[in-house]
Scaffold this motif. Structure first.
Motif, PDB file in Angstrom:
ATOM      1  N   ALA A 116       0.819  -1.218   0.000  1.00 41.26           N
ATOM      2  CA  ALA A 116       0.000   0.000   0.000  1.00 41.26           C
ATOM      3  C   ALA A 116       0.851   1.266   0.000  1.00 41.26           C
ATOM      4  CB  ALA A 116      -0.934   0.000   1.210  1.00 41.26           C
ATOM      5  N   SER A 291      -4.453   1.983  10.705  1.00 40.35           N
ATOM      6  CA  SER A 291      -5.613   2.061   9.819  1.00 40.35           C
ATOM      7  C   SER A 291      -5.732   0.792   8.986  1.00 40.35           C
ATOM      8  CB  SER A 291      -5.490   3.285   8.910  1.00 40.35           C
ATOM      9  OG  SER A 291      -6.548   3.333   7.969  1.00 40.35           O
ATOM     10  N   LEU A 292      -4.596   0.290   8.516  1.00 44.28           N
ATOM     11  CA  LEU A 292      -4.603  -0.949   7.730  1.00 44.28           C
ATOM     12  C   LEU A 292      -5.058  -2.117   8.595  1.00 44.28           C
ATOM     13  CD1 LEU A 292      -3.901  -2.463   5.109  1.00 44.28           C
ATOM     14  CD2 LEU A 292      -1.544  -2.649   5.975  1.00 44.28           C
ATOM     15  N   ARG A 294      -7.117  -1.995  11.085  1.00 39.91           N
ATOM     16  CA  ARG A 294      -8.583  -1.883  11.260  1.00 39.91           C
ATOM     17  C   ARG A 294      -9.304  -2.376  10.010  1.00 39.91           C
ATOM     18  NH1 ARG A 294      -7.066   2.963  13.899  1.00 39.91           N
ATOM     19  NH2 ARG A 294      -7.374   4.157  11.978  1.00 39.91           N
ATOM     20  N   GLU A 295      -8.802  -2.020   8.845  1.00 38.27           N
ATOM     21  CA  GLU A 295      -9.437  -2.455   7.595  1.00 38.27           C
ATOM     22  C   GLU A 295      -9.405  -3.970   7.462  1.00 38.27           C
ATOM     23  OE1 GLU A 295      -7.395  -0.544   4.432  1.00 38.27           O
ATOM     24  OE2 GLU A 295      -7.936   1.499   5.062  1.00 38.27           O
ATOM     25  N   ARG A 296      -8.286  -4.583   7.844  1.00 40.16           N
ATOM     26  CA  ARG A 296      -8.139  -6.019   7.692  1.00 40.16           C
ATOM     27  C   ARG A 296      -8.969  -6.807   8.711  1.00 40.16           C
ATOM     28  NH1 ARG A 296      -3.492  -7.766   4.916  1.00 40.16           N
ATOM     29  NH2 ARG A 296      -3.103  -9.429   6.417  1.00 40.16           N
ATOM     30  N   SER A 297      -9.272  -6.165   9.834  1.00 36.57           N
ATOM     31  CA  SER A 297     -10.070  -6.852  10.861  1.00 36.57           C
ATOM     32  C   SER A 297     -11.553  -6.588  10.725  1.00 36.57           C
ATOM     33  CB  SER A 297      -9.608  -6.417  12.255  1.00 36.57           C
ATOM     34  OG  SER A 297      -9.816  -5.027  12.458  1.00 36.57           O
ATOM     35  N   ALA A 298     -11.930  -5.646   9.847  1.00 32.85           N
ATOM     36  CA  ALA A 298     -13.340  -5.301   9.685  1.00 32.85           C
ATOM     37  C   ALA A 298     -14.106  -6.434   8.988  1.00 32.85           C
ATOM     38  CB  ALA A 298     -13.458  -3.997   8.886  1.00 32.85           C
TER      39      ALA A 298
END
Length: 298
Positions: A116, A291-292, A294-298
């Motif tokens: 990213a 932030s990454l 959080r995105e991966r755990s969402a």
């Protein structure tokens, strides 16, 4: 005094070796030595005690190291902040981690971060909990994945990753057999294999044994999971480890036992966390990594 000189000084202090520091910085050893000598001349005091076999910080060197690390961290943060305003994410992200910390896979996470943000340089430091806390506090690390951190040890932010009970691993043919549960009393007299005292699993086990009033002998201290499992396989002792260790391929053939005790004795619990500096001190790279996550755990 230049930032480059401080970078050279910190590298030698951390590596305790001029050749390794020069290799790490990709500079010539002669140039590195000259830079450090110039810094010592400017400060009018030796920063290192040099022998043919070792390089050690003097008292003045130890005092400078604390401030040098902070200065370099502030310099990186300033550059990163300007790049972030321009919509760029550059600079260096330095992450600390314990071995096999639960709730996160650092290799996969950092690979996704690199994909990213390809212009960010990523560094990983594998250390014990105390050094990880010191690293984040001093700015040497942007954040860290640690375990068994007490609230009194860290005044910044701790974000939970995972909580799991610890279990007893025994080698084939051990006298405990396939008993699914063990009491504290049955562990008396056993030899234990464990990590060095600063590693999270060891801290959790030591705290639990102390709370239970149980005494144990750690006969073998290691600093990697594979060595621990291998020693258990060979019957040289038993180990109290986070449950996910028992699911590793190298643990095949070992027996897993839960620990039980009186109701007033807390179970042996391993808790992993993300160690973060205060929000105002968090680097753009650390914010992007969180932030990454959080995105991966969402």
């Amino acid at each position: 005094m230049e930032l480059r000189q401080l970078e050279h000084f910190v590298a030698v202090a951390e590596e305790q070796h001029f050749t390794r520091a020069a290799e790490r910085l990709a500079v010539s050893q002669s140039g590195l030595s000259a830079s450090v000598r110039a810094l010592e001349q400017e400060l009018r005091t030796p920063l290192f005690s040099r022998t043919t076999r070792s390089v050690r910080l003097t008292e003045a060197g130890r005092a400078l190291l604390v401030e040098a690390v902070r200065t370099l961290a502030a310099s990186r943060a300033a550059r990163d902040a300007v790049d972030a305003v321009r919509g760029l994410l550059r600079g260096t992200l330095t992450v600390g981690a314990e071995q096999c910390v639960a709730g996160v896979g650092p290799a996969r996470l950092l690979a996704a971060f690199h994909h990213a943000h390809p212009h960010m340089e990523i560094r990983l430091r594998q250390e014990g909990t105390t050094r990880l806390l010191d690293g984040v506090a001093s700015g040497r690390l942007d954040l860290a994945f640690a375990a068994t951190v007490g609230p009194a040890e860290w005044h910044g932010e701790l974000r939970p990753l995972a909580t799991e009970e610890m279990v007893v691993l025994c080698g084939p043919g051990h006298r405990f057999g396939a008993a699914p549960r063990l009491t504290w009393e049955r562990l008396a007299g056993e030899r234990f294999i464990d990590f060095h005292p600063d590693w999270g699993p060891r801290r959790a086990a030591d705290a639990a044994f102390s709370a239970a009033g149980a005494v144990r002998t750690v006969a073998f201290e290691v600093n990697d999971v594979h060595s621990l499992l291998e020693l258990v396989h060979e019957g040289l002792g038993i180990a109290v480890v986070p449950r996910h260790f028992s699911r590793k391929p190298e643990a095949a053939g070992l027996t897993t036992h839960e620990l039980t005790g009186p109701p007033d004795v807390r179970p042996v619990v391993y808790e992993s966390v993300v160690v973060l500096p205060p929000a105002r001190s968090m680097s753009p790279g650390a914010k992007a990594l969180m932030s990454l996550m959080r995105e991966r755990s969402a």
